[in-house]
Write a protein that holds these residues in place. Structure first.
Motif, PDB file in Angstrom:
ATOM      1  N   GLU A   1      53.012  33.655  53.089  1.00 41.77           N
ATOM      2  CA  GLU A   1      52.137  33.278  52.017  1.00 41.77           C
ATOM      3  C   GLU A   1      50.670  33.675  52.273  1.00 41.77           C
ATOM      4  OE1 GLU A   1      55.550  30.535  52.711  1.00 41.77           O
ATOM      5  OE2 GLU A   1      54.035  31.260  54.108  1.00 41.77           O
ATOM      6  N   VAL A   2      50.162  33.802  53.500  1.00 41.82           N
ATOM      7  CA  VAL A   2      48.811  34.484  53.665  1.00 41.82           C
ATOM      8  C   VAL A   2      48.891  36.039  53.310  1.00 41.82           C
ATOM      9  CG1 VAL A   2      47.104  34.959  55.426  1.00 41.82           C
ATOM     10  CG2 VAL A   2      48.260  32.802  55.553  1.00 41.82           C
ATOM     11  N   ILE A   3      49.606  36.784  53.558  1.00 45.55           N
ATOM     12  CA  ILE A   3      49.874  38.011  53.223  1.00 45.55           C
ATOM     13  C   ILE A   3      50.021  38.323  51.784  1.00 45.55           C
ATOM     14  CG2 ILE A   3      51.141  40.162  53.397  1.00 45.55           C
ATOM     15  CD1 ILE A   3      49.383  39.640  55.678  1.00 45.55           C
ATOM     16  N   SER A   4      50.776  37.438  51.126  1.00 44.62           N
ATOM     17  CA  SER A   4      50.926  37.434  49.661  1.00 44.62           C
ATOM     18  C   SER A   4      49.728  37.208  48.817  1.00 44.62           C
ATOM     19  CB  SER A   4      52.129  36.699  49.315  1.00 44.62           C
ATOM     20  OG  SER A   4      53.310  36.955  49.649  1.00 44.62           O
ATOM     21  N   ARG A   5      49.012  36.311  49.305  1.00 48.21           N
ATOM     22  CA  ARG A   5      47.785  35.995  48.680  1.00 48.21           C
ATOM     23  C   ARG A   5      46.591  36.954  48.905  1.00 48.21           C
ATOM     24  NH1 ARG A   5      43.278  34.105  51.043  1.00 48.21           N
ATOM     25  NH2 ARG A   5      44.336  33.246  52.874  1.00 48.21           N
ATOM     26  N   LEU A   6      46.617  37.764  49.871  1.00 45.87           N
ATOM     27  CA  LEU A   6      45.628  38.610  49.967  1.00 45.87           C
ATOM     28  C   LEU A   6      45.968  40.100  49.530  1.00 45.87           C
ATOM     29  CD1 LEU A   6      45.072  38.377  54.305  1.00 45.87           C
ATOM     30  CD2 LEU A   6      43.667  37.570  52.202  1.00 45.87           C
ATOM     31  N   LEU A   7      47.399  40.275  49.386  1.00 47.24           N
ATOM     32  CA  LEU A   7      47.884  41.604  48.650  1.00 47.24           C
ATOM     33  C   LEU A   7      47.446  41.265  47.442  1.00 47.24           C
ATOM     34  CD1 LEU A   7      51.170  42.262  50.337  1.00 47.24           C
ATOM     35  CD2 LEU A   7      49.110  43.663  50.733  1.00 47.24           C
ATOM     36  N   LYS A   8      47.674  40.281  46.634  1.00 42.63           N
ATOM     37  CA  LYS A   8      47.497  39.717  45.369  1.00 42.63           C
ATOM     38  C   LYS A   8      45.980  39.888  44.954  1.00 42.63           C
ATOM     39  CE  LYS A   8      51.461  38.532  43.110  1.00 42.63           C
ATOM     40  NZ  LYS A   8      51.793  39.414  41.980  1.00 42.63           N
ATOM     41  N   GLU A   9      45.181  39.593  46.069  1.00 48.09           N
ATOM     42  CA  GLU A   9      43.766  39.776  45.745  1.00 48.09           C
ATOM     43  C   GLU A   9      43.300  41.300  45.465  1.00 48.09           C
ATOM     44  OE1 GLU A   9      39.722  38.894  45.420  1.00 48.09           O
ATOM     45  OE2 GLU A   9      41.392  37.833  44.793  1.00 48.09           O
ATOM     46  N   LEU A  10      44.014  42.166  46.527  1.00 46.29           N
ATOM     47  CA  LEU A  10      43.811  43.460  46.626  1.00 46.29           C
ATOM     48  C   LEU A  10      44.194  44.105  45.217  1.00 46.29           C
ATOM     49  CD1 LEU A  10      44.442  44.515  50.090  1.00 46.29           C
ATOM     50  CD2 LEU A  10      42.591  44.713  49.057  1.00 46.29           C
ATOM     51  N   GLU A  11      45.397  43.679  44.684  1.00 46.64           N
ATOM     52  CA  GLU A  11      46.026  43.831  43.624  1.00 46.64           C
ATOM     53  C   GLU A  11      44.972  43.742  42.272  1.00 46.64           C
ATOM     54  OE1 GLU A  11      50.283  44.272  41.458  1.00 46.64           O
ATOM     55  OE2 GLU A  11      49.534  42.181  41.934  1.00 46.64           O
ATOM     56  N   ARG A  12      44.352  42.285  42.388  1.00 46.50           N
ATOM     57  CA  ARG A  12      43.540  42.018  41.356  1.00 46.50           C
ATOM     58  C   ARG A  12      42.202  43.047  41.393  1.00 46.50           C
ATOM     59  NH1 ARG A  12      38.912  39.473  40.801  1.00 46.50           N
ATOM     60  NH2 ARG A  12      38.747  39.288  43.000  1.00 46.50           N
ATOM     61  N   LYS A  13      41.808  43.499  42.422  1.00 46.30           N
ATOM     62  CA  LYS A  13      40.789  44.332  42.549  1.00 46.30           C
ATOM     63  C   LYS A  13      41.195  45.931  42.110  1.00 46.30           C
ATOM     64  CE  LYS A  13      38.501  41.736  46.281  1.00 46.30           C
ATOM     65  NZ  LYS A  13      37.859  41.818  47.631  1.00 46.30           N
ATOM     66  N   GLY A  14      42.420  46.117  42.064  1.00 49.75           N
ATOM     67  CA  GLY A  14      42.920  47.446  41.489  1.00 49.75           C
ATOM     68  C   GLY A  14      43.093  48.355  42.548  1.00 49.75           C
ATOM     69  N   LYS A  15      43.211  47.927  43.696  1.00 48.40           N
ATOM     70  CA  LYS A  15      43.421  48.763  44.887  1.00 48.40           C
ATOM     71  C   LYS A  15      44.742  49.095  45.247  1.00 48.40           C
ATOM     72  CE  LYS A  15      38.961  47.616  47.201  1.00 48.40           C
ATOM     73  NZ  LYS A  15      38.483  48.833  47.057  1.00 48.40           N
ATOM     74  N   LEU A  16      45.670  48.163  44.816  1.00 51.21           N
ATOM     75  CA  LEU A  16      47.222  47.987  45.018  1.00 51.21           C
ATOM     76  C   LEU A  16      47.920  47.939  43.636  1.00 51.21           C
ATOM     77  CD1 LEU A  16      47.582  46.093  48.553  1.00 51.21           C
ATOM     78  CD2 LEU A  16      47.075  48.547  48.387  1.00 51.21           C
TER      79      LEU A  16
ATOM     80  N   PHE B   1      49.306  52.512  46.589  1.00 55.39           N
ATOM     81  CA  PHE B   1      47.881  52.522  46.735  1.00 55.39           C
ATOM     82  C   PHE B   1      47.149  53.382  45.613  1.00 55.39           C
ATOM     83  CE2 PHE B   1      49.702  52.394  50.889  1.00 55.39           C
ATOM     84  CZ  PHE B   1      49.047  51.384  51.684  1.00 55.39           C
ATOM     85  N   THR B   2      46.305  52.712  44.959  1.00 52.87           N
ATOM     86  CA  THR B   2      45.515  53.506  43.940  1.00 52.87           C
ATOM     87  C   THR B   2      44.531  54.139  44.149  1.00 52.87           C
ATOM     88  OG1 THR B   2      44.202  51.614  43.522  1.00 52.87           O
ATOM     89  CG2 THR B   2      46.228  51.305  42.475  1.00 52.87           C
ATOM     90  N   ARG B   3      43.778  54.793  43.513  1.00 55.07           N
ATOM     91  CA  ARG B   3      42.545  55.505  43.856  1.00 55.07           C
ATOM     92  C   ARG B   3      41.315  54.767  44.467  1.00 55.07           C
ATOM     93  NH1 ARG B   3      42.090  61.197  42.456  1.00 55.07           N
ATOM     94  NH2 ARG B   3      43.801  61.899  41.074  1.00 55.07           N
ATOM     95  N   GLN B   4      41.335  53.571  43.866  1.00 57.10           N
ATOM     96  CA  GLN B   4      40.274  52.616  44.179  1.00 57.10           C
ATOM     97  C   GLN B   4      40.526  52.080  45.681  1.00 57.10           C
ATOM     98  OE1 GLN B   4      40.611  50.450  40.334  1.00 57.10           O
ATOM     99  NE2 GLN B   4      38.902  49.806  41.228  1.00 57.10           N
ATOM    100  N   PHE B   5      41.819  52.290  46.144  1.00 53.45           N
ATOM    101  CA  PHE B   5      41.913  51.840  47.472  1.00 53.45           C
ATOM    102  C   PHE B   5      40.932  52.614  48.368  1.00 53.45           C
ATOM    103  CE2 PHE B   5      43.761  51.750  51.510  1.00 53.45           C
ATOM    104  CZ  PHE B   5      44.259  50.400  51.859  1.00 53.45           C
TER     105      PHE B   5
END
Length: 206
Positions: free
Chosen positions: A176-191, A200-204
């Motif tokens: 659950e911790v990993i899923s939450r952190l990954l979702k946050e990185l996705e929200r920021k456009g990095k994943l 991985f996106t360019r923003q990463f």
């Protein structure tokens, strides 16, 4: 196939020991040993990959280290020297071939060969240093920092095929911790996240 630890032995002793060894093959997913089991010998990896992981009181797993070709199981060394059972389990990640050195042979070589004893202790010391770095990571770095660094080290090919649970095991936390952190990185456009895939996106890399 040969393991370099045998190069530390005198020729006469090496020929005698190698004459009684057999190669053992283990397929992906095989459990080599489990926590609590006694140690009957020292696995010497010839090919493949074996993952050694520990389960905490919370039920979460963490990967302690991996053994590849020409490596030695550090946990087994400790168990053979202390006489205690395993504190973790070893799982075959890629089809693996090993020499399994019986306890009595290990004890004999530690007594009779200075080169063998030094080789074993050098291997033990290098892995212990890696484990101390892992303890430092777990104890003193935030999980979001550890996750980002883990991903950054593997971002070269542009994507990873891994589940959130597998990633949680790598880092020693809950899915659950990993899923939450990954979702946050996705929200920021990095994943970009998909089933068993992290892209991985360019923003990463910005």
């Amino acid at each position: 196939m040969r393991h370099s630890i045998f190069d530390t032995l005198p020729e006469s002793l090496r020929s005698e020991i190698l004459g009684v060894f057999q190669t053992m093959h283990f397929e992906h997913g095989k459990i080599l040993f489990r926590a609590g089991e006694p140690c009957s010998g020292l696995p010497l990896v010839l090919s493949g990959v074996v993952k050694v992981q520990m389960t905490g009181l919370s039920g979460n797993n963490i990967v302690l280290y991996r053994m590849g070709a020409d490596e030695i199981c550090t946990l087994s060394i400790g168990c053979l020297m202390t006489g205690e059972g395993f504190r973790a389990e070893a799982v075959v990640e890629e089809d693996t071939e090993v020499f399994m050195m019986p306890r009595d042979v290990f004890d004999r070589l530690m007594d009779q060969s200075v080169g063998f004893r030094r080789g074993i202790m050098d291997s033990y010391g290098r892995r212990l240093n890696d484990l101390m770095l892992l303890v430092e990571e777990v104890a003193f770095r935030r999980m979001d920092e550890r996750l980002f660094c883990w991903l950054e080290a593997r971002a070269g090919q542009g994507f990873l095929m891994i589940t959130h649970q597998e990633l949680a095991t790598e880092l020693g936390t809950a899915r659950e911790v990993i899923s939450r952190l990954l979702k946050e990185l996705e929200r920021k456009g990095k994943l970009r996240l998909a089933r068993r895939r992290i892209e991985f996106t360019r923003q990463f890399f910005d």
